[in-house]
Write an enzyme that holds these catalytic residues in place. Sequence first.
Site, mmCIF file in Angstrom:
data_model
loop_
_atom_site.group_PDB
_atom_site.id
_atom_site.type_symbol
_atom_site.label_atom_id
_atom_site.label_comp_id
_atom_site.label_asym_id
_atom_site.label_seq_id
_atom_site.Cartn_x
_atom_site.Cartn_y
_atom_site.Cartn_z
ATOM 1 N N ASP A 1 -12.060 6.140 2.206
ATOM 2 C CA ASP A 1 -11.117 5.510 1.270
ATOM 3 C C ASP A 1 -11.752 4.298 0.586
ATOM 4 O OD1 ASP A 1 -8.771 5.398 -0.123
ATOM 5 O OD2 ASP A 1 -7.598 4.462 1.468
ATOM 6 N N GLY B 1 0.846 -1.192 0.000
ATOM 7 C CA GLY B 1 0.000 0.000 0.000
ATOM 8 C C GLY B 1 0.875 1.234 0.000
HETATM 9 N N1 LIG Z 1 -6.014 -8.501 6.110
HETATM 10 C C1 LIG Z 1 -5.609 -8.688 4.849
HETATM 11 N N2 LIG Z 1 -5.767 -9.875 4.245
HETATM 12 C C2 LIG Z 1 -5.366 -10.060 2.967
HETATM 13 N N3 LIG Z 1 -4.785 -9.095 2.217
HETATM 14 C C3 LIG Z 1 -4.605 -7.893 2.752
HETATM 15 C C4 LIG Z 1 -4.995 -7.616 4.098
HETATM 16 N N4 LIG Z 1 -4.676 -6.337 4.374
HETATM 17 C C5 LIG Z 1 -4.139 -5.832 3.257
HETATM 18 N N5 LIG Z 1 -4.072 -6.758 2.273
HETATM 19 C C6 LIG Z 1 -3.526 -6.557 0.918
HETATM 20 O O1 LIG Z 1 -2.530 -5.541 0.974
HETATM 21 C C7 LIG Z 1 -2.922 -4.406 0.168
HETATM 22 C C8 LIG Z 1 -2.464 -3.118 0.837
HETATM 23 O O2 LIG Z 1 -3.044 -3.021 2.124
HETATM 24 P P1 LIG Z 1 -3.584 -1.650 2.721
HETATM 25 O O3 LIG Z 1 -4.624 -1.096 1.786
HETATM 26 O O4 LIG Z 1 -3.991 -1.861 4.121
HETATM 27 O O5 LIG Z 1 -2.261 -0.753 2.676
HETATM 28 P P2 LIG Z 1 -2.160 0.821 2.610
HETATM 29 O O6 LIG Z 1 -0.739 1.212 2.697
HETATM 30 O O7 LIG Z 1 -3.027 1.433 3.638
HETATM 31 O O8 LIG Z 1 -2.735 1.058 1.157
HETATM 32 P P3 LIG Z 1 -3.392 2.317 0.464
HETATM 33 O O9 LIG Z 1 -2.514 2.593 -0.697
HETATM 34 O O10 LIG Z 1 -4.777 1.865 0.039
HETATM 35 O O11 LIG Z 1 -3.454 3.413 1.467
HETATM 36 C C9 LIG Z 1 -4.433 -4.541 0.024
HETATM 37 O O12 LIG Z 1 -4.909 -3.885 -1.142
HETATM 38 C C10 LIG Z 1 -4.611 -6.065 -0.035
HETATM 39 O O13 LIG Z 1 -4.313 -6.562 -1.315
#
Ligand SMILES: Nc1ncnc2c1ncn2[C@@H]1O[C@H](COP(=O)(O)OP(=O)(O)OP(=O)(O)O)[C@@H](O)[C@H]1O
Length: 411
Positions: free
Chosen positions: A224, A101
Amino acid sequence: MHIMMQRCVELLKRVTSSRRSYKPEVSGSISGVSTASETLELDEKQPNDLDDPMPLKFVRDDSLESELDAVPEACLPSPATLAFEHVQLKDLEILGILGIGTYGVVKLARHRPTGRAVALKVISKDYVVSMRQEKHIVRERFVHLRLRHPFVTTLYQTLQDDNCVYLVLEYLPGGELYTIVHSETKSPIKLPTGGLPISAVRFYASCIVLALEYLHAQGTIYRDLKLENLVLDSLGYPKVLDFGFAKPDGVAARNGTMCGSLDYMAPEIVSRNQHDHRADVWSFGILLYELCIGTTPFTHPNKREQMRCINEEPVSFPNGFEEENQAICDLIVSCLAKNPNHRLSDMHQIKNHPFFKRVSWSKLLQKQVRVPFIPDLHGAFDTSRFDFAPEDPDEYIEPYESDGDDWAKDF
Ligand SMILES: Nc1ncnc2c1ncn2[C@@H]1O[C@H](COP(=O)(O)OP(=O)(O)OP(=O)(O)O)[C@@H](O)[C@H]1O
């Protein structure tokens, strides 16, 4: 780019197949935004600009403290309500990378004492500080820990060590809803013309309505909503994840906070007016459109033009779609009113829309309805629904040197 993120991105690039062309592998942030018409000032660490086809996540610091003050103490999690606590880092065997992410790398791990699969979101403290995102990460923890709902990913616990903070989440093995809508190879229900059958749209949308209804009732605006933040459990039910932009709704959002992904961003956020939970109603309308059509309605390679479309252009449907699908089109249009006062005002109104007439909300909440796609999984550690990458043994994590501000003390 931060070295740890760069290494992970490289690793995933090796295994990642087709992704949304306008989804970044690591998106940027804009700081110092003052008005929509002004040139947006970019963080120098993120060399994007408004004409760059890559989407941006808009982030601007707002004060966390006053928001936390506004949340009643009863909403805070009691340790007794947490189903899976006292996880220690040394008990987690890291198996590989599930996703990347903006701020975190999400890894699959085995909790050795219980044998359970967990998703571990790893966030470099150095990266957080360099991007000035301390308050958002603290808020993500604060908001997410107290949530318990069938369609919201459970955050069991948070941890930290010298260099990183960690979120220990339930592992959702069914993959992103994004894959169901966009993958040529991993989605048996995707229509050749793009989008999903209306019955599948209704199913996924109903689950999301219940999740948003719950979040709003908790006093949380999600901010989001997008396909990438909806991941399927082993039964095929979607769950909302990533509360990095969620905020307690106790205090009206001040002018100036731009957050979320531009494709899904409500006009009042784009225009930097005050916003509330109705910004989620807008994003829900965008998501409905994408589930039906396979693209979001207001896209443009130039971000300034995209913002104009969001603010001014009416939503339009491909030829013939509206005639055949009046109920869903009416719902989409009602969610995408430019003026939040003219939009369906909350999830209760959305639930009562004719499109959802035949939905049994109580059965859905108990996960007792027919699911359009059940992931074919083999065991709790199956990663076939992800572009899974085995962990890089040489992964480098930037050492963190605190400047004395102990922002991660509660992790
Ligand atoms: N609990 C989970 N189980 C399975 N896959 C997950 C889980 N949490 C996150 N992922 C995977 O990891 C990716 C990134 O997670 P997340 O969206 O929490 O990160 P972020 O840094 O907050 O991203 P963003 O760019 O949306 O802000 C998700 O799109 C998903 O593919």
